[in-house]
Design a protein around this motif. Structure first.
Motif, short mmCIF file in Angstrom:
data_model
loop_
_atom_site.label_atom_id
_atom_site.label_comp_id
_atom_site.label_asym_id
_atom_site.label_seq_id
_atom_site.Cartn_x
_atom_site.Cartn_y
_atom_site.Cartn_z
N LEU A 24 -7.24 6.47 1.73
CA LEU A 24 -6.27 6.79 2.78
C LEU A 24 -5.19 5.72 2.94
CD1 LEU A 24 -8.65 8.10 5.61
CD2 LEU A 24 -7.23 9.45 4.05
N GLY A 25 -5.40 4.57 2.30
CA GLY A 25 -4.43 3.49 2.42
C GLY A 25 -4.62 2.65 3.68
N LEU A 26 -5.79 2.72 4.30
CA LEU A 26 -6.05 1.95 5.52
C LEU A 26 -6.38 0.49 5.22
CD1 LEU A 26 -8.08 4.56 7.56
CD2 LEU A 26 -5.91 3.54 8.23
N VAL A 27 -7.27 0.28 4.28
CA VAL A 27 -7.64 -1.07 3.86
C VAL A 27 -7.68 -1.07 2.34
CG1 VAL A 27 -9.40 -2.88 3.91
CG2 VAL A 27 -9.01 -1.49 5.94
N LEU A 28 -6.75 -1.78 1.78
CA LEU A 28 -6.62 -1.79 0.32
C LEU A 28 -7.23 -3.07 -0.25
CD1 LEU A 28 -2.92 -0.58 0.09
CD2 LEU A 28 -5.00 0.79 -0.20
N PRO A 29 -7.88 -2.97 -1.40
CA PRO A 29 -8.39 -4.19 -2.03
C PRO A 29 -7.22 -5.06 -2.49
CG PRO A 29 -8.71 -2.27 -3.46
CD PRO A 29 -8.16 -1.77 -2.16
N ALA A 30 -7.44 -6.35 -2.44
CA ALA A 30 -6.40 -7.28 -2.88
C ALA A 30 -6.32 -7.33 -4.39
CB ALA A 30 -6.69 -8.67 -2.32
N ALA A 31 -7.45 -7.02 -5.04
CA ALA A 31 -7.48 -7.09 -6.50
C ALA A 31 -8.65 -6.24 -7.01
CB ALA A 31 -7.68 -8.54 -6.95
N ARG A 32 -8.67 -6.11 -8.32
CA ARG A 32 -9.81 -5.46 -8.99
C ARG A 32 -10.27 -6.41 -10.09
NH1 ARG A 32 -11.06 0.01 -8.14
NH2 ARG A 32 -9.59 1.02 -6.75
#
Length: 137
Positions: A24-32
């Motif tokens: 949903l774009g609420l909390v996005l990971p900073a990296a993978r």
């Protein structure tokens, strides 16, 4: 950096829900890292905000708008939610009053209670539950 499992442990929010929040774009990971999501420590606070606003009645879409919106937009969203909750509170109070009457109704059979019948008839004629209840009193 926190893995999704670590973020889940720190917030009490299941990993599947965190993935949904990501979608949903609420909390996005900073990296993978090796295809796995990694979150900053500030994500713990972000998740706390989402859980709090969800618990006080905001939808996830409203929360997204709140988080990404301008200050004025946030105020309007809060004002709108307050009005919505006040209206909901009123509907709940009417329901509580009706149920309380049903509990103490002097009629031997609640289905034969004239007040309940009046409320139902009013509702059948297009009045809201609140209006029907008010007319019966």
């Amino acid at each position: 950096m926190l893995s999704i499992g670590e973020l889940s442990d720190r917030t009490g929010v299941p990993a599947s829900t965190l993935r949904y929040y990501d979608d949903l774009g609420l909390v996005l990971p900073a990296a993978r890292v090796a295809g796995q999501r990694r979150y900053t420590i500030s994500s713990v606070t972000d998740i706390g905000l989402i859980v709090y606003f969800r618990d006080v009645g905001f939808t996830l879409a409203e929360i997204k708008h709140f988080v990404s919106g301008a200050r004025q937009s946030r105020r309007e969203l809060v004002d709108r939610k307050l009005k919505e909750l006040v209206a909901q509170q009123h509907r709940i109070q009417v329901a509580l009053d009706a149920l309380e009457h049903g509990r103490v109704c002097p009629a031997d059979d609640q289905m034969k209670c004239p007040r309940l019948r009046s409320i139902i008839e009013g509702h059948q004629h297009g009045f809201s539950v609140q209006e029907s209840h008010a007319r019966a009193h």
